[in-house]
Design a protein around this motif. Structure first.
Motif: not given
Length: 65
Positions: A30, A33-36, A38-39, A42, A59, A62
């Motif tokens: 997070a 900003a490595h959101f993929e 993080l997804k 999750t 969260i 971020i």
């Protein structure tokens, strides 16, 4: 590479492990900003309510940056 974060070679889950700042892999993903990633974390049941040393969950990391 993400698989190495989720599970080590012996099959031990590392997904919710923490470092010296109480940051988990989800915090680090997070924050950077490595959101993929993080997804993926999750979907693999990473804790999103685990606070770090600054009392921030992933969260909040971020939102507050």
């Amino acid at each position: 590479m993400v698989e190495a974060i989720i599970q080590d070679q012996r099959g031990f889950l590392l997904i919710n492990s923490i470092d010296k700042n109480n940051d988990s892999p989800a915090h680090l993903a997070a924050f950077r900003a490595h959101f993929e990633i993080l997804k993926i974390l999750t979907k693999s049941d990473a804790f999103l309510d685990q606070p770090n040393a600054e009392s921030k969950d992933p969260i909040e990391t971020i939102v507050n940056e």
